[in-house]
Write a protein that holds these residues in place. Structure first.
Motif, short mmCIF file in Angstrom:
data_model
loop_
_atom_site.label_atom_id
_atom_site.label_comp_id
_atom_site.label_asym_id
_atom_site.label_seq_id
_atom_site.Cartn_x
_atom_site.Cartn_y
_atom_site.Cartn_z
N ASP A 1 0.31 7.49 -6.56
CA ASP A 1 -0.92 7.84 -5.86
C ASP A 1 -0.96 9.36 -5.75
O ASP A 1 -0.19 9.97 -5.00
CB ASP A 1 -0.94 7.20 -4.47
CG ASP A 1 -2.23 7.47 -3.71
OD1 ASP A 1 -3.17 8.09 -4.27
OD2 ASP A 1 -2.31 7.06 -2.54
N ALA B 1 -2.07 11.54 -2.03
CA ALA B 1 -1.94 10.33 -1.23
C ALA B 1 -2.50 10.43 0.18
O ALA B 1 -2.90 9.42 0.75
CB ALA B 1 -0.48 9.91 -1.18
N GLY C 1 -1.79 7.64 2.89
CA GLY C 1 -0.99 6.58 2.28
C GLY C 1 -1.58 5.20 2.36
O GLY C 1 -0.96 4.22 1.94
N LEU D 1 -1.79 3.09 -0.92
CA LEU D 1 -0.53 2.45 -1.34
C LEU D 1 -0.21 1.23 -0.49
O LEU D 1 0.47 0.31 -0.95
CB LEU D 1 0.62 3.45 -1.32
CG LEU D 1 0.61 4.48 -2.44
CD1 LEU D 1 1.79 5.43 -2.31
CD2 LEU D 1 0.60 3.82 -3.81
N THR E 1 6.28 2.31 -5.47
CA THR E 1 5.15 3.18 -5.19
C THR E 1 5.64 4.57 -4.85
O THR E 1 6.62 4.74 -4.12
CB THR E 1 4.31 2.62 -4.01
OG1 THR E 1 5.15 2.43 -2.89
CG2 THR E 1 3.65 1.30 -4.39
N ALA F 1 4.06 8.42 -3.67
CA ALA F 1 2.94 9.24 -3.22
C ALA F 1 3.25 10.69 -3.55
O ALA F 1 4.35 11.17 -3.29
CB ALA F 1 2.75 9.08 -1.71
N ASP G 1 1.62 14.59 -2.97
CA ASP G 1 0.60 15.34 -2.25
C ASP G 1 1.01 16.80 -2.23
O ASP G 1 2.21 17.11 -2.18
CB ASP G 1 0.46 14.81 -0.82
CG ASP G 1 -0.89 15.17 -0.20
OD1 ASP G 1 -1.75 14.27 -0.12
OD2 ASP G 1 -1.09 16.35 0.17
N HIS H 1 1.89 15.78 4.85
CA HIS H 1 1.20 14.51 4.65
C HIS H 1 2.19 13.39 4.30
O HIS H 1 1.91 12.22 4.54
CB HIS H 1 0.17 14.60 3.53
CG HIS H 1 -1.04 15.38 3.90
ND1 HIS H 1 -2.05 15.64 3.01
CD2 HIS H 1 -1.43 15.95 5.07
CE1 HIS H 1 -3.00 16.34 3.61
NE2 HIS H 1 -2.64 16.55 4.85
N LEU H 2 3.30 13.75 3.72
CA LEU H 2 4.25 12.76 3.21
C LEU H 2 5.26 12.28 4.25
O LEU H 2 5.85 11.22 4.08
CB LEU H 2 5.00 13.35 2.01
CG LEU H 2 4.12 13.81 0.85
CD1 LEU H 2 4.94 14.64 -0.13
CD2 LEU H 2 3.48 12.62 0.17
N LEU I 1 4.77 8.72 5.80
CA LEU I 1 4.51 7.60 4.90
C LEU I 1 5.71 6.68 4.75
O LEU I 1 6.85 7.15 4.68
CB LEU I 1 4.12 8.12 3.51
CG LEU I 1 2.86 8.96 3.40
CD1 LEU I 1 2.63 9.35 1.94
CD2 LEU I 1 1.66 8.23 3.94
N GLY J 1 7.83 9.84 -1.16
CA GLY J 1 6.88 10.92 -1.28
C GLY J 1 7.45 12.10 -2.03
O GLY J 1 8.63 12.41 -1.91
#
Length: 175
Positions: A32, A35, A38, A41, A53, A55, A57, A62-63, A66, A70
């Motif tokens: 993603d 992401a 998230g 996902l 999965t 992510a 970014d 942002h990670l 999640l 990430g």
């Protein structure tokens, strides 16, 4: 974004895509790009149990929250080799790049995709321009959303433009 994704298209589009392409119920690998929260996902994890999965970014913050692996990175310079993921997806991201960079971003995403690339983005139309102002009393959109939303819609795409961009990038069979 979670509210918009859940109620106004992206989750529905992703679920339909996973069913239509025979991915639902099977573990797949998914990247993603951009992401954010998230939540996209989460749809993959629910529909394709056991999936790998990832992510990515630009903003590491942002990670942090999640529940997925990430990676901090930039969409035009993905740190993954060719055919690294069954599905690469981008939700509400492509319109954020300047016109001269969108082809690079698409090219990088296509390169990392083994089977499918799914781009979900804003459609530039009168309804999308009016949506946030009309629904603010119902959803209580924040001031930033009211400023960023119309700007994002203006940077969005019409379907033929996105298909042409895909063709120019060398992506075959885009629809």
């Amino acid at each position: 974004m979670r509210v918009l994704n859940r109620w106004f298209g992206p989750h529905y589009v992703l679920r339909s895509f996973l069913r239509r392409n025979g991915y639902a119920g099977h573990p797949i690998s998914v990247l993603d790009i951009g992401a954010g929260a998230g939540d996209v996902l989460e749809v993959v994890a629910a529909m394709c149990p056991g999936s790998r999965t990832v992510a990515i970014d630009l903003r590491p913050e942002h990670l942090k929250a999640l529940p997925f692996r990430g990676v901090a990175g930039d969409a035009p310079r993905l740190p993954f080799g060719p055919d690294s993921f069954d599905v690469v997806l981008m939700n509400a991201l492509l319109h954020e790049f300047p016109d001269g960079q969108t082809a690079d971003v698409l090219s990088q995403a296509w390169r990392a995709a083994k089977r499918s690339l799914l781009v979900i983005d804003l459609q530039r139309c009168w309804f999308a321009h009016r949506f946030l102002p009309l629904t603010r009393p119902i959803f209580g959109w924040q001031r930033l959303t009211m400023i960023d939303g119309p700007t994002s819609v203006a940077a969005g795409f019409k379907a033929p433009e996105l298909r042409e961009l895909a063709r120019e990038t060398g992506i075959t069979g885009a629809r």
